[in-house]
Scaffold this motif. Structure first.
Motif, short mmCIF file in Angstrom:
data_model
loop_
_atom_site.label_atom_id
_atom_site.label_comp_id
_atom_site.label_asym_id
_atom_site.label_seq_id
_atom_site.Cartn_x
_atom_site.Cartn_y
_atom_site.Cartn_z
N TRP A 188 0.82 -1.20 0.00
CA TRP A 188 0.00 0.00 0.00
C TRP A 188 0.86 1.25 0.00
O TRP A 188 0.54 2.23 -0.66
N ARG A 189 1.93 1.20 0.77
CA ARG A 189 2.80 2.38 0.83
C ARG A 189 3.44 2.63 -0.53
O ARG A 189 3.53 3.77 -0.98
N VAL A 190 3.88 1.55 -1.18
CA VAL A 190 4.47 1.72 -2.51
C VAL A 190 3.44 2.33 -3.46
O VAL A 190 3.73 3.27 -4.20
N THR A 191 2.19 1.83 -3.41
CA THR A 191 1.16 2.33 -4.31
C THR A 191 0.83 3.79 -4.01
O THR A 191 0.78 4.63 -4.92
N LEU A 192 0.60 4.11 -2.75
CA LEU A 192 0.11 5.44 -2.40
C LEU A 192 1.21 6.49 -2.45
O LEU A 192 0.96 7.64 -2.80
N ARG A 193 2.42 6.12 -2.08
CA ARG A 193 3.48 7.13 -1.99
C ARG A 193 4.28 7.26 -3.28
O ARG A 193 4.71 8.34 -3.63
#
Lengths: 289, 226
Positions: A188-193
């Protein structure tokens, strides 16, 4: 020598034309937005007021755009109609972009069978003509602004989903995502950030380009009698009502609503075009630098 | 100890790029992996860093076999690696300032409080001043960006550093500076280094031992190394 001068002129010619388009588009939009906001405040006239004694009057000082077939002031109705068009255009474009970005990003980020399933569904939806699908959706509700917005939004997120998915796919294999994973980032962090911020300029451009499209769609639905209720001021309804008087030689009830559809949409499209040209060289330099 | 056992990997199941390769990396050891371009050494490096799932074979980290790859790998296994890639341009998020890029792994693992300390330690080590740290990737040179990537790779104090053609895009002085930083980190922390490249002179000077790709491909089972 001659070739250098023409080359230089060609280079110089590109920027002012772009600037002109930008300024003209921004100026027209500013006037339109001001009109839409101020006119209802400054002229608290009843836009529905029927005056059969003054029907189909040509443009004059009292009625700059003339009156329609039941004596309503056309300028006032055009402004109110434009208000509806802009509302539908902006809200529908926003909803469609959020929906399309979410679906496209999900498909691109998940990949594999999820990607294939979602994109085949998108293809399936795209194979039905927009207007037909939109009419089907509108027909399920009572006439009003919101069914039109829903109909336009639900038929227009598909192209955004395709654009966003393609962008995500091109970013997905960048090593900085690998580095983020090694740095302990969750999916999720990779996708959102890292992934979504890279896609947003494209999604934003798609949203702006969609506003004129949505305005045309609202007008088309209203013209066909499927949009707003018949008494409401909508550019499409006005264009439809004006058809009979146009045959009798009364041009103003057709011309002015038509101009109100065309000019703001061209202004938005011009702005979007200038944005796209700004976006492209920057992306190129980002890749080659 | 990082052990790659009988790794077969590729991007198309029918045609693996890496076939039955085994390699062992002891703590504190620097191993150079030499090979021509396109032979699969980068793929092997990605497998070693748990960034690419092999079709067959196992990766063993200090006796524990890796069970997941990419985001499915447990976080403590993933963060045991620091990776450096060939192209710094593509390895840094274009939207993050260098300082944020270096601090990103600390943010991702919930250690925000350590950011100022680690930045103060690492920035002078890789030779990045405050001016450069405040810039975005497109405002710095390849060499400066690769230094930031090295700082990012070291920020979580990894037990293994995987350097995939780390210096291929850089000039000699930057190469020397980067290798010196990696070497001082290796001495001080006892981390293992896997340096992938095609420059025999560099790798032989840098590493304890250098393995040619052909030797690996021929090897079956564990190679005879200490």
């Amino acid at each position: 020598m001659a070739s250098t001068t023409t080359g230089a002129r060609g280079r110089r010619g590109g920027a002012p034309r772009r600037a002109l388009r930008l300024r003209a588009g921004a100026a027209i939009l500013a006037v339109v937005v001001l009109a839409v906001v101020l006119v209802p405040l400054l002229f608290p006239l009843d836009r529905q007021a029927v005056d059969l004694a003054a029907k189909l009057q040509p443009p004059s000082a009292a009625h700059p755009f003339g009156t329609d077939e039941v004596g309503r002031d056309l300028l006032l109705r055009c402004v109110y109609g434009l208000r509806v068009s802009l509302l539908v255009g902006v809200v529908a474009a926003l909803v469609a972009t959020v929906l399309g970005t979410a679906v496209g990003a999900l498909a691109g980020a998940l990949g594999g069978w999820a990607d294939r399933t979602v994109m085949r569904l998108v293809d399936l939806f795209s194979s039905v003509p927009h207007l037909l699908l939109g009419i089907f959706i509108v027909a399920m509700f009572r006439p009003g602004v919101w069914p039109v917005i829903i109909s336009v939004a639900l038929t227009h997120w598909l192209s955004t989903a395709r654009i966003v998915r393609a962008e995500v796919l091109s970013l997905r294999s960048r090593p900085y995502l690998d580095a983020a994973l090694t740095g302990g980032a969750s999916r999720w962090r990779v996708t959102l950030r890292h992934l979504l911020p890279g896609v947003l300029p494209q999604a934003g451009l798609a949203a702006v380009l969609m506003v004129p499209h949505a305005i045309w769609h609202e007008s088309a639905l209203s013209f066909l009698g499927l949009g707003l209720p018949a008494h409401e001021a909508s550019l499409g309804i006005m264009a439809n009502a004006a058809r009979s008087s146009l045959l009798a030689g009364d041009w103003w009830p057709t011309l002015f609503p038509g101009l109100f559809i065309i000019v703001p949409t061209l202004a938005v499209a011009g702005l979007a075009g200038a944005w796209r040209e700004r976006l492209n060289p920057r992306r190129r330099s980002e890749l080659t630098l | 100890m990082l052990e790659l056992r009988d790794i077969t990997a590729g991007y198309d199941r029918g045609a693996p790029v890496v076939r039955g390769v085994s390699l062992t990396l002891a703590p504190g050891e620097a191993v150079g992996l030499l090979g021509p371009s396109g032979c699969g050494k980068s793929t092997l490096a990605r497998v070693a860093a748990l960034l690419h799932r092999p079709d067959a074979g196992t990766v063993v980290l200090d006796g524990t076999p890796a069970r997941g790859w990419r985001h499915r790998a447990p976080r403590e296994q993933r963060t045991a690696f620091g990776v450096l890639f060939q192209q710094p341009r593509l390895s840094a998020d274009p939207r993050l300032r260098l300082a944020d890029a270096i601090a990103e792994p600390l943010r991702a693992t919930g250690r925000k409080d350590q950011i100022p300390t680690r930045l103060r330690e690492l920035a002078p080590l890789v030779g990045l001043g405050d001016d450069l740290l405040a810039r975005r990737p497109h405002e710095v040179s390849d060499g400066q960006l690769q230094r930031a990537c090295l700082a990012r790779a070291l920020v979580l104090r990894p037990r293994w550093l995987i350097c995939d053609e780390m210096t291929a895009m850089l000039d000699a002085s930057t190469t020397a500076a980067l290798v010196a930083v990696v070497e001082s980190y290796r001495r001080e922390s006892g981390a293992g280094v896997l340096a992938v490249g095609h420059d025999r002179t560099l790798l032989e000077r840098w590493c304890d031992r250098t393995v040619g790709w052909a030797e690996l491909g021929a090897a079956t089972g564990m190679p005879d190394v200490a």
